[in-house]
Design a protein around this motif. Structure first.
Motif, mmCIF file in Angstrom:
data_model
loop_
_atom_site.group_PDB
_atom_site.id
_atom_site.type_symbol
_atom_site.label_atom_id
_atom_site.label_comp_id
_atom_site.label_asym_id
_atom_site.label_seq_id
_atom_site.Cartn_x
_atom_site.Cartn_y
_atom_site.Cartn_z
ATOM 1 N N UNK A 1 -8.490 -24.582 19.652
ATOM 2 C CA UNK A 1 -8.370 -25.528 21.249
ATOM 3 C C UNK A 1 -9.950 -24.989 21.408
ATOM 4 N N UNK A 2 -10.337 -24.195 21.207
ATOM 5 C CA UNK A 2 -11.811 -24.144 21.845
ATOM 6 C C UNK A 2 -13.248 -24.484 21.398
ATOM 7 N N UNK A 3 -12.789 -25.125 20.043
ATOM 8 C CA UNK A 3 -13.945 -26.149 19.387
ATOM 9 C C UNK A 3 -14.773 -26.707 19.900
ATOM 10 N N UNK A 4 -14.688 -27.623 21.177
ATOM 11 C CA UNK A 4 -14.857 -28.989 22.381
ATOM 12 C C UNK A 4 -14.235 -28.058 23.314
ATOM 13 N N UNK A 5 -14.749 -29.045 24.759
ATOM 14 C CA UNK A 5 -14.616 -28.611 26.704
ATOM 15 C C UNK A 5 -13.546 -29.187 26.245
ATOM 16 N N UNK A 6 -12.456 -29.200 27.249
ATOM 17 C CA UNK A 6 -11.235 -29.156 27.190
ATOM 18 C C UNK A 6 -11.143 -30.164 27.600
ATOM 19 N N UNK A 7 -12.094 -31.596 27.832
ATOM 20 C CA UNK A 7 -11.994 -32.572 28.534
ATOM 21 C C UNK A 7 -11.490 -33.624 26.911
ATOM 22 N N UNK B 1 -4.197 -37.677 28.202
ATOM 23 C CA UNK B 1 -4.535 -38.122 26.701
ATOM 24 C C UNK B 1 -2.455 -38.463 26.373
ATOM 25 N N UNK B 2 -1.284 -38.557 26.899
ATOM 26 C CA UNK B 2 -0.610 -38.842 27.435
ATOM 27 C C UNK B 2 -0.855 -40.378 28.255
ATOM 28 N N UNK B 3 -1.446 -40.354 29.252
ATOM 29 C CA UNK B 3 -1.893 -41.636 29.765
ATOM 30 C C UNK B 3 -2.308 -42.661 29.435
ATOM 31 N N UNK B 4 -3.514 -42.449 28.208
ATOM 32 C CA UNK B 4 -3.457 -43.338 27.613
ATOM 33 C C UNK B 4 -2.814 -43.355 25.776
#
Length: 237
Positions: free
Chosen positions: A39-45, A79-82
């Motif tokens: 969950x923290x390996x990459x930035x939130x986005x 993610x849902x929107x995409x």
């Protein structure tokens, strides 16, 4: 930037007050250190569906706090929107309910409701099927049935017409005869949906003649939907 994208950006802005917590508490039997690191390996986005999928199921119950959930919520909705996480929308809605969404600050509730309504509008404008889980989930969270119906165009030349036909063909009888798919709806709201369908019945008639020689299979589906409505529309008192 379209309305749906704008609503996503507003989510990020609204929930930016909840920073990431590298050491989120989690049940050691359910959540490993590797899970936490994902969950923290990459930035939130930049987190993708696979990064967040396990968290979606464990959030609030055995992994993390309500503040943690609010931190990740904008990305889950983005993610849902995409087009991702569609199969898990009911789970996300359930987490909102479990997290006592009705008690959240007004600005947070407004941001979530705006996104869900824009996401529903995008669905009826771009998809060819009626997603009853999305319709039910958004209704449960927002309670804004009128707005959900108002953005649903049923003109046979609009994409929403195909969603309208699919809704009637697959779910109308279930709806008016107390089927399980609409068990969360108030009876008065079921009547309002039924009245709305009745008012838009003319679209089915017009659509049938338009598609009769263009898409024979779809025209048959429209004809069946029209028959269902004409036969049963008055049965809901």
């Amino acid at each position: 930037m379209n309305a749906l994208e704008s609503s996503v950006e507003h989510l990020y802005e609204t929930f930016s007050v909840y920073p990431p917590v590298p050491c989120m508490s989690g049940c050691p039997c359910c959540v490993s250190e590797a899970d936490k690191e994902n969950l923290h390996i990459r930035p939130l986005r930049e987190l993708d569906e696979n990064d967040l999928l396990k968290y979606v199921f464990k959030a609030l119950t055995t992994w993390g706090s309500i503040e943690d959930f609010k931190h990740f919520l904008p990305r889950l909705f983005e993610i849902l929107a995409k087009g991702g996480l569609i199969a898990y929308l009911d789970t996300i809605i359930g987490k909102l309910e479990y997290g006592k969404f009705e008690m959240w600050p007004e600005n947070e509730r407004a941001a979530v409701e705006t996104f869900l309504l824009k996401w529903w509008q995008n669905h009826v404008e771009t998809q060819s099927y009626f997603d009853h889980e999305a319709f039910t989930g958004i209704y449960k969270i927002t309670g804004k049935l009128d707005r959900m119906l108002a953005c649903w165009e049923t003109d046979f030349q609009k994409n929403g017409f195909r969603v309208f036909v699919d809704c009637i063909d697959h779910y109308y009888l279930d709806m008016i005869y107390d089927g399980k798919n609409f068990r969360h709806f108030k009876r008065d709201d079921i009547k309002r949906i039924n009245l709305w369908i009745g008012k838009n019945k003319a679209s089915l008639e017009e659509g049938f003649f338009y598609f009769e020689n263009r898409e024979a299979e779809f025209a048959e589906m429209i004809s069946n939907a029209l028959f269902i409505v004409e036969k049963n529309c008055k049965n809901l008192k």
